[in-house]
Structure formats: C-alpha cells, structure tokens
Design an enzyme around this catalytic site. Sequence first.
Site, PDB file in Angstrom:
ATOM      1  N   LYS A 113      90.440 -44.540 -36.267  1.00  0.00           N
ATOM      2  CA  LYS A 113      89.531 -45.003 -35.063  1.00  0.00           C
ATOM      3  C   LYS A 113      88.448 -45.809 -36.075  1.00  0.00           C
ATOM      4  O   LYS A 113      87.730 -45.255 -36.607  1.00  0.00           O
ATOM      5  CB  LYS A 113      89.205 -44.152 -34.141  1.00  0.00           C
TER       6      LYS A 113
ATOM      7  N   HIS B 200      98.032 -39.912 -33.953  1.00  0.00           N
ATOM      8  CA  HIS B 200      98.413 -41.026 -33.024  1.00  0.00           C
ATOM      9  C   HIS B 200      99.903 -40.869 -32.557  1.00  0.00           C
ATOM     10  O   HIS B 200     100.174 -41.070 -31.262  1.00  0.00           O
ATOM     11  CB  HIS B 200      97.986 -42.267 -33.586  1.00  0.00           C
TER      12      HIS B 200
ATOM     13  N   ASN C 158      95.432 -45.151 -26.792  1.00  0.00           N
ATOM     14  CA  ASN C 158      96.586 -44.897 -26.319  1.00  0.00           C
ATOM     15  C   ASN C 158      97.026 -43.380 -26.900  1.00  0.00           C
ATOM     16  O   ASN C 158      97.305 -43.045 -27.896  1.00  0.00           O
ATOM     17  CB  ASN C 158      97.696 -45.779 -26.532  1.00  0.00           C
TER      18      ASN C 158
ATOM     19  N   HIS D  96      92.900 -50.970 -35.027  1.00  0.00           N
ATOM     20  CA  HIS D  96      92.444 -51.743 -34.220  1.00  0.00           C
ATOM     21  C   HIS D  96      90.636 -51.661 -34.441  1.00  0.00           C
ATOM     22  O   HIS D  96      90.195 -50.633 -34.735  1.00  0.00           O
ATOM     23  CB  HIS D  96      92.385 -51.661 -32.712  1.00  0.00           C
TER      24      HIS D  96
ATOM     25  N   CYS E   7      96.724 -46.806 -36.782  1.00  0.00           N
ATOM     26  CA  CYS E   7      96.291 -46.290 -35.433  1.00  0.00           C
ATOM     27  C   CYS E   7      96.112 -44.799 -35.633  1.00  0.00           C
ATOM     28  O   CYS E   7      95.376 -44.318 -34.643  1.00  0.00           O
ATOM     29  CB  CYS E   7      97.360 -46.415 -34.220  1.00  0.00           C
TER      30      CYS E   7
ATOM     31  N   HIS F  89     103.970 -47.024 -37.970  1.00  0.00           N
ATOM     32  CA  HIS F  89     104.461 -46.162 -36.807  1.00  0.00           C
ATOM     33  C   HIS F  89     105.599 -46.770 -35.847  1.00  0.00           C
ATOM     34  O   HIS F  89     105.532 -48.103 -36.222  1.00  0.00           O
ATOM     35  CB  HIS F  89     103.576 -45.196 -36.124  1.00  0.00           C
TER      36      HIS F  89
ATOM     37  N   ASP G 285     102.983 -52.614 -31.848  1.00  0.00           N
ATOM     38  CA  ASP G 285     101.857 -53.416 -32.808  1.00  0.00           C
ATOM     39  C   ASP G 285     102.060 -53.017 -34.327  1.00  0.00           C
ATOM     40  O   ASP G 285     101.325 -53.429 -35.089  1.00  0.00           O
ATOM     41  CB  ASP G 285     100.454 -52.913 -32.308  1.00  0.00           C
TER      42      ASP G 285
ATOM     43  N   HIS H 296     105.484 -47.812 -32.898  1.00  0.00           N
ATOM     44  CA  HIS H 296     104.975 -48.575 -31.662  1.00  0.00           C
ATOM     45  C   HIS H 296     105.004 -50.237 -31.997  1.00  0.00           C
ATOM     46  O   HIS H 296     105.002 -50.558 -33.268  1.00  0.00           O
ATOM     47  CB  HIS H 296     103.349 -48.348 -31.359  1.00  0.00           C
TER      48      HIS H 296
END
Length: 245
Positions: free
Chosen positions: A190, A168, A198, A228, A187, A105, A109, A107
Amino acid sequence: MIQFNIKILALATLLILFGCSEKELETLYESDNLRVKQITKNTFLHITYLNTEDYGKVACNGMIVIKNEEAIVVDTPTDSIGALELINWIQSDRKTKIIAVVPTHFHVDCLGSLNTFHKKGIPSYANEQTIKLAKASGFQIPQNGFDNSHQIDLDGAVLSNSYPGEGHTKDNIVVYFEPDKVLFGGCLIKSVGASKGNLNDANQEEWSTTVEKVKSNFGEAQFVIPGHGEVGGQELLDYTIELFK
C-alpha cells in the site's frame, strides 16, 4: 489506535522528506488512457485506469523494465486501448522488443489486457496459482506458470519474480529488478496513507507476515511501487505491515 496513528504520521513524514513521489517523476508519455513515468535509468511506471463501483475511477500501476533493446512489462494496462498504446510506446518510441509480460495476481488491474499482449506474440509468465484463479474466474489466462520463484533474463540482467505468501490475494507475487534496486509490490503493498482497499480475496491475517518476508528479502530496495498510489521506498513496506497488524 493512538500508537498506530503516531507510527503512520511518522511514516508519512519520512515519505515527504525522503520518498520518491510519483509527482516528481518525469512524465514521458501521457494520454487519456495511459501515463508513463521514468523511475530509474531502466525502470518505468505505467499508469492506466479502472472504473469501479466501490472506488470510482482508480489509477492502477504497472512497471516496465527496459535494458538496451529488450523490455519486460509487469502487470498489464487495465484494457486493450491502454495496452496498445503502451506496446506502441515501447516498440516505436523506445525501439525495444517486449520479451515478456508478468501479471502479479489474477485481478483485472493486473491481467485485464493480457490477450492483447498474446496477440502480439508476447509471452506471459505468472504464478501457477494465478493461472488457476484466472481460469476459475473466467479471466484472461497467463501462458507459462511457476511455483515460488522465477527469473527472466533481460539482456544479461535478471528480473526476479517471487511468491512471498498470501495477502491481497492468495497468488500475489512481487517483482524485483536488482540492478536498479526497484521492487514492484503490486496490490500487496500500500502507498502511505492508503486504506486497506479491496479485501474480497484477501488474507488479512497473513498480510503483515507476508510483507515482513518481503522486507526481509528485499531490504536493499530503494524504490517500491505499490499497486495504486505513489512510488516510495521502504516506508511503504512498513506502512503496509502496520496497517494489517
């Protein structure tokens, strides 16, 4: 609330009993900027770090798939230092050519060091929505776009990229390497016990439905990598579905 907590406790127990803890994975490379751990014969976890205002120093997961002398990187390290270390490890230590990088995506990270790969002549592939959102946000821009699904040949094996829906972010995809039964959820997924994290670009109303589609499409996945936190199994999908219901 009580029923939800009971479900989460049960899922956490399953993870302890049957899950694949990141702590149990063999570490192949470690520095201040980058860690690489082996998940299966052909798949690896790369971990770099992002300093955030809300969550402090956050460990960010990515995946590497290596088959014979070809490799694909899923999500870039967060910065160019980590990216250069990762590229060097793959090319020098593994003596392998990187044929593609796939940000899941828009973002930082996921594509924070995308230009480092481009400068090395490594092509990038992403959801068309990711390209549009990256442009609008002034972020590094993937080179090649696809709509709902895309496959990359890796020395005769297939890495599948697919868009299951919003969660997300509007553009989040998942990546599956069928030969090793490894799903990179990014992301969208989970780790068990994690918070919602976020939500700035999230669609919380659709999140559970989207992950239910992932579970339906990739129910045979034995290893699930979240954006994460620790690697696990199908319980990560179940946890995420319950978290956003």
